[in-house]
Design a protein around this motif. Structure first.
Motif, PDB file in Angstrom:
ATOM      1  N   LEU A  10       3.761  -1.015   1.248  1.00 53.91           N
ATOM      2  CA  LEU A  10       2.785  -1.237   0.188  1.00 53.91           C
ATOM      3  C   LEU A  10       2.516  -2.732   0.068  1.00 53.91           C
ATOM      4  N   GLN A  12      -0.453  -5.767  -1.564  1.00 54.59           N
ATOM      5  CA  GLN A  12      -1.621  -6.003  -2.416  1.00 54.59           C
ATOM      6  C   GLN A  12      -2.822  -6.420  -1.571  1.00 54.59           C
ATOM      7  N   PRO A  13      -4.021  -6.185  -2.070  1.00 55.61           N
ATOM      8  CA  PRO A  13      -5.221  -6.657  -1.353  1.00 55.61           C
ATOM      9  C   PRO A  13      -5.117  -8.147  -1.069  1.00 55.61           C
ATOM     10  N   LYS A  86      -7.315  -4.930   3.020  1.00 55.50           N
ATOM     11  CA  LYS A  86      -8.208  -4.367   2.013  1.00 55.50           C
ATOM     12  C   LYS A  86      -7.768  -2.944   1.686  1.00 55.50           C
ATOM     13  N   PRO A  87      -8.154  -2.431   0.534  1.00 59.07           N
ATOM     14  CA  PRO A  87      -7.823  -1.033   0.220  1.00 59.07           C
ATOM     15  C   PRO A  87      -8.316  -0.049   1.289  1.00 59.07           C
ATOM     16  N   ASP A  88      -9.427  -0.353   1.938  1.00 62.87           N
ATOM     17  CA  ASP A  88      -9.952   0.514   2.996  1.00 62.87           C
ATOM     18  C   ASP A  88      -9.049   0.552   4.226  1.00 62.87           C
ATOM     19  N   THR A  90      -5.959   1.248   4.034  1.00 62.79           N
ATOM     20  CA  THR A  90      -4.919   2.221   3.734  1.00 62.79           C
ATOM     21  C   THR A  90      -5.030   3.424   4.655  1.00 62.79           C
ATOM     22  N   GLN A 118       3.100   4.400   7.421  1.00 62.76           N
ATOM     23  CA  GLN A 118       2.141   4.370   6.319  1.00 62.76           C
ATOM     24  C   GLN A 118       1.878   2.935   5.868  1.00 62.76           C
ATOM     25  N   THR A 120      -0.252   1.078   2.832  1.00 62.32           N
ATOM     26  CA  THR A 120      -0.976   1.280   1.578  1.00 62.32           C
ATOM     27  C   THR A 120      -1.339  -0.084   1.003  1.00 62.32           C
ATOM     28  N   VAL A 121      -2.627  -0.290   0.800  1.00 66.50           N
ATOM     29  CA  VAL A 121      -3.116  -1.548   0.231  1.00 66.50           C
ATOM     30  C   VAL A 121      -3.652  -1.245  -1.157  1.00 66.50           C
ATOM     31  N   SER A 122      -2.946  -1.739  -2.138  1.00 67.17           N
ATOM     32  CA  SER A 122      -3.295  -1.410  -3.520  1.00 67.17           C
ATOM     33  C   SER A 122      -2.709  -2.449  -4.454  1.00 67.17           C
ATOM     34  N   SER A 123      -3.433  -2.696  -5.549  1.00 68.41           N
ATOM     35  CA  SER A 123      -2.914  -3.588  -6.575  1.00 68.41           C
ATOM     36  C   SER A 123      -2.184  -2.800  -7.658  1.00 68.41           C
TER      37      SER A 123
END
Length: 123
Positions: A10, A12-13, A86-88, A90, A118, A120-123
């Motif tokens: 995991l 962050q952007p 970027k979130p995209d 993920t 896996q 995952t790009v997320s804040s």
């Protein structure tokens, strides 16, 4: 043939991750390798590829300039350095190998596949 992808997580952007692809048995050390990814509800897509020597690389448009694929022929490891995530981005990322020397973006040319890791790009 064993391909082992690792390094996902995991982030962050804007952050970075480095994925690794190991081939413990050295069974595909002389072949091109690639990275593909599959997001939920989407088709598997090409990300990057590298020739058997590491001298030629290919990138998908959305990652060009942000991702870098590299190869250490001494350790038989292939890496995917991912920056400015970027979130995209993920998805589950898969390492794969062909039976050829040249880098290739076509998934049908890849015969051997790892289990995926896996990202995952997320804040």
């Amino acid at each position: 043939v064993q391909l082992q992808a690792s390094g996902g997580g995991l982030v962050q952007p804007g952050g970075s991750l480095r994925l690794s692809c190991a081939n413990p048995g050295w069974t595909v050390s002389n072949y091109a390798r690639g990275w593909f990814r599959q997001a939920p509800g989407k088709e598997r897509e090409f990300v990057a590829a590298i020739s058997w020597s590491g001298g030629v690389t290919e990138y998908a448009g959305p990652v060009r300039g942000r991702f870098r694929v590299s190869r250490d022929t001494d350790t038989n490891m292939v890496y995917l350095q991912m920056n400015s995530l970027k979130p995209d981005d993920t998805a589950i990322y898969y390492c794969a190998a062909t039976r050829y020397y040249s880098a290739d973006r076509r998934p049908d040319e890849y015969v051997y596949w790892g289990q995926g890791t896996q990202v995952t790009v997320s804040s």
